[in-house]
Design a protein around this motif. Structure first.
Motif, PDB file in Angstrom:
ATOM      1  N   LEU A   8      13.678   6.515   3.286  1.00 14.66           N
ATOM      2  CA  LEU A   8      13.064   5.988   4.502  1.00 14.66           C
ATOM      3  C   LEU A   8      11.548   6.081   4.422  1.00 14.66           C
ATOM      4  N   THR A   9      11.049   7.178   3.859  1.00 15.49           N
ATOM      5  CA  THR A   9       9.603   7.328   3.682  1.00 15.49           C
ATOM      6  C   THR A   9       9.058   6.272   2.736  1.00 15.49           C
ATOM      7  N   PHE A  10       9.791   6.017   1.659  1.00 14.60           N
ATOM      8  CA  PHE A  10       9.362   5.008   0.687  1.00 14.60           C
ATOM      9  C   PHE A  10       9.287   3.622   1.324  1.00 14.60           C
ATOM     10  N   VAL A  11      10.334   3.228   2.014  1.00 11.54           N
ATOM     11  CA  VAL A  11      10.365   1.898   2.630  1.00 11.54           C
ATOM     12  C   VAL A  11       9.281   1.770   3.688  1.00 11.54           C
ATOM     13  N   ALA A  12       9.121   2.802   4.526  1.00 11.35           N
ATOM     14  CA  ALA A  12       8.131   2.742   5.601  1.00 11.35           C
ATOM     15  C   ALA A  12       6.713   2.658   5.050  1.00 11.35           C
ATOM     16  N   ASN A  13       6.418   3.403   4.000  1.00 14.34           N
ATOM     17  CA  ASN A  13       5.054   3.428   3.473  1.00 14.34           C
ATOM     18  C   ASN A  13       4.707   2.172   2.701  1.00 14.34           C
ATOM     19  N   PHE A  14       5.677   1.551   2.040  1.00 11.91           N
ATOM     20  CA  PHE A  14       5.387   0.302   1.339  1.00 11.91           C
ATOM     21  C   PHE A  14       5.448  -0.898   2.274  1.00 11.91           C
ATOM     22  N   ASN A  15       5.804  -0.657   3.542  1.00  8.38           N
ATOM     23  CA  ASN A  15       5.671  -1.673   4.585  1.00  8.38           C
ATOM     24  C   ASN A  15       4.523  -1.365   5.529  1.00  8.38           C
ATOM     25  N   ALA A  16       3.754  -0.328   5.230  1.00  4.91           N
ATOM     26  CA  ALA A  16       2.701   0.132   6.145  1.00  4.91           C
ATOM     27  C   ALA A  16       1.646  -0.954   6.346  1.00  4.91           C
ATOM     28  N   PHE A  17       1.223  -1.100   7.568  1.00  9.95           N
ATOM     29  CA  PHE A  17       0.197  -2.087   7.909  1.00  9.95           C
ATOM     30  C   PHE A  17      -0.555  -1.727   9.187  1.00  9.95           C
ATOM     31  N   ASP A  18       0.187  -1.343  10.229  1.00 14.47           N
ATOM     32  CA  ASP A  18      -0.382  -1.265  11.572  1.00 14.47           C
ATOM     33  C   ASP A  18      -1.485  -0.226  11.694  1.00 14.47           C
ATOM     34  N   LEU A  19      -1.331   0.964  11.096  1.00 13.38           N
ATOM     35  CA  LEU A  19      -2.370   1.986  11.228  1.00 13.38           C
ATOM     36  C   LEU A  19      -3.643   1.555  10.517  1.00 13.38           C
ATOM     37  N   ILE A  20      -3.517   1.015   9.309  1.00 15.07           N
ATOM     38  CA  ILE A  20      -4.695   0.552   8.562  1.00 15.07           C
ATOM     39  C   ILE A  20      -5.395  -0.558   9.333  1.00 15.07           C
ATOM     40  N   SER A  46     -11.031   0.165   0.099  1.00 15.23           N
ATOM     41  CA  SER A  46     -10.512   1.448  -0.380  1.00 15.23           C
ATOM     42  C   SER A  46      -9.247   1.865   0.363  1.00 15.23           C
ATOM     43  N   THR A  47      -8.963   1.271   1.533  1.00 14.11           N
ATOM     44  CA  THR A  47      -7.731   1.571   2.265  1.00 14.11           C
ATOM     45  C   THR A  47      -6.779   0.380   2.283  1.00 14.11           C
ATOM     46  N   ASP A  48      -7.011  -0.571   1.403  1.00 11.89           N
ATOM     47  CA  ASP A  48      -6.180  -1.769   1.364  1.00 11.89           C
ATOM     48  C   ASP A  48      -4.788  -1.443   0.849  1.00 11.89           C
ATOM     49  N   LEU A  49      -3.773  -1.801   1.608  1.00 13.59           N
ATOM     50  CA  LEU A  49      -2.381  -1.649   1.199  1.00 13.59           C
ATOM     51  C   LEU A  49      -1.765  -3.027   1.017  1.00 13.59           C
ATOM     52  N   LEU A  50      -0.546  -3.073   0.525  1.00  9.07           N
ATOM     53  CA  LEU A  50       0.122  -4.355   0.331  1.00  9.07           C
ATOM     54  C   LEU A  50       0.262  -5.100   1.653  1.00  9.07           C
ATOM     55  N   GLY A  51       0.440  -4.374   2.748  1.00 10.30           N
ATOM     56  CA  GLY A  51       0.575  -5.012   4.055  1.00 10.30           C
ATOM     57  C   GLY A  51      -0.680  -5.740   4.477  1.00 10.30           C
ATOM     58  N   THR A  52      -1.848  -5.104   4.336  1.00  9.59           N
ATOM     59  CA  THR A  52      -3.106  -5.753   4.713  1.00  9.59           C
ATOM     60  C   THR A  52      -3.472  -6.848   3.716  1.00  9.59           C
TER      61      THR A  52
END
Length: 304
Positions: free
Chosen positions: A223-235, A248-254
């Motif tokens: 669940l942690t893996f799926v949630a973090n690789f879908n992370a977007f809203d906080l960033i 420097s805080t760019d994730l796959l979601g952004t």
């Protein structure tokens, strides 16, 4: 006696199946399809095969941003695995002890941030950590650590770590409650027998409780893996779509958001965005597949 077809099962499952197909399965399939097309200036789609994926992975104008977001996602996930889940395990173990006063109050207070909007969380922490009007520096000065204060959200070296710690603080209640429920399900007769045999609380945890809750720990991990690789809203709520400073805080979601919708000078492309979304899906699918093949099978064999 002649068996009748279970029409009542079909009737009850049909509404859920229709809703799932309309809002989950069909959009996913259409996203996978759209990733194989390109869009011209008129908005017309042309089949392009794997060219979008080749561009994202190997073209110098795209690959650097994609792999930067991928690496940041790995760091984001690693911080959660090293901090959120072990602390959640520790808290769940403490709350499962008998006789702990105010345990319900503590559980509620720790779980409460999980229920709050990410936008509110991001705004509050921006105020706390602001070097201009935030209370963070004052609080650190109160305990004699003012010299260690820095604009952590504004520095490339610390921005991602700071946001990951904020996310850990907000969502630590989820693994805590899942593990806590698993600990409560450990049979009392097994624990009582261990106490009678003279086993210490530490030995009971490592040799009895921990092996019995391994499936739950595996579930928390995935669940942690799926949630973090879908992370977007906080960033996005703290740093916007550019995920600064200097990505420097760019994730796959952004990265997907900028690619699909466009942002400032970057023009949005639904087909390239679909290709990015497909790559995100494949990464998550690969991680889940590795978990079920390499870990879940061993846990099932161990349980048997």
């Amino acid at each position: 006696m002649k068996k009748t077809f279970p029409w009542h099962i079909v009737i009850f499952l049909t509404p859920a199946l229709i809703i799932y197909s309309m809002f989950s399965a069909l959009p996913l399939l259409d996203t996978l399809r759209l990733g194989f097309y390109t869009t011209n200036d008129a908005g017309a789609h042309t089949f392009a095969g794997l060219s979008n994926y080749y561009t994202i992975l190997f073209d110098s104008d795209w690959s650097a941003a994609f792999w930067n977001a991928m690496l940041n996602n790995v760091k984001f996930f690693a911080i959660h695995m090293l901090l959120q889940n072990p602390i959640g395990l520790l808290l769940a173990t403490l709350f499962s002890l008998k006789g702990l006063r105010w345990a319900r109050t503590y559980r509620t207070l720790i779980f409460l941030p999980t229920l709050l909007s990410v936008v509110i969380i991001g705004f509050i922490w921006q105020l706390i950590l602001s070097p201009l009007w935030g209370v963070g520096e004052k609080l650190m000065e109160f305990v004699g650590m003012a010299d260690f204060f820095a604009p952590w959200l504004g520095q490339q070296s610390t921005a991602l770590i700071t946001l990951a710690l904020i996310s850990v603080w907000q969502y630590i209640g989820i693994p805590m409650m899942l593990i806590y429920a698993a600990l409560l399900a450990v049979p009392e007769e097994v624990l009582e027998a261990a106490y009678v045999e003279g086993a210490s609380a530490w030995r009971i945890f490592w040799q009895i409780k921990l092996p019995l809750i391994l499936p739950t720990l595996g579930l928390v991990t995935i669940l942690t893996f799926v949630a973090n690789f879908n992370a977007f809203d906080l960033i996005y709520s703290v740093k916007g779509a550019l995920a600064g400073p200097n990505y420097s805080t760019d994730l796959l979601g952004t990265f997907f958001y900028r690619t699909f919708f466009g942002y400032q000078a970057q023009v949005g492309s639904p087909t390239m965005g679909a290709a990015v979304a497909t790559l995100m899906f494949l990464v998550i699918l690969l991680g889940v597949g590795v978990y079920f093949y390499a870990i879940q099978r061993k846990l099932t064999r161990y349980a048997l």
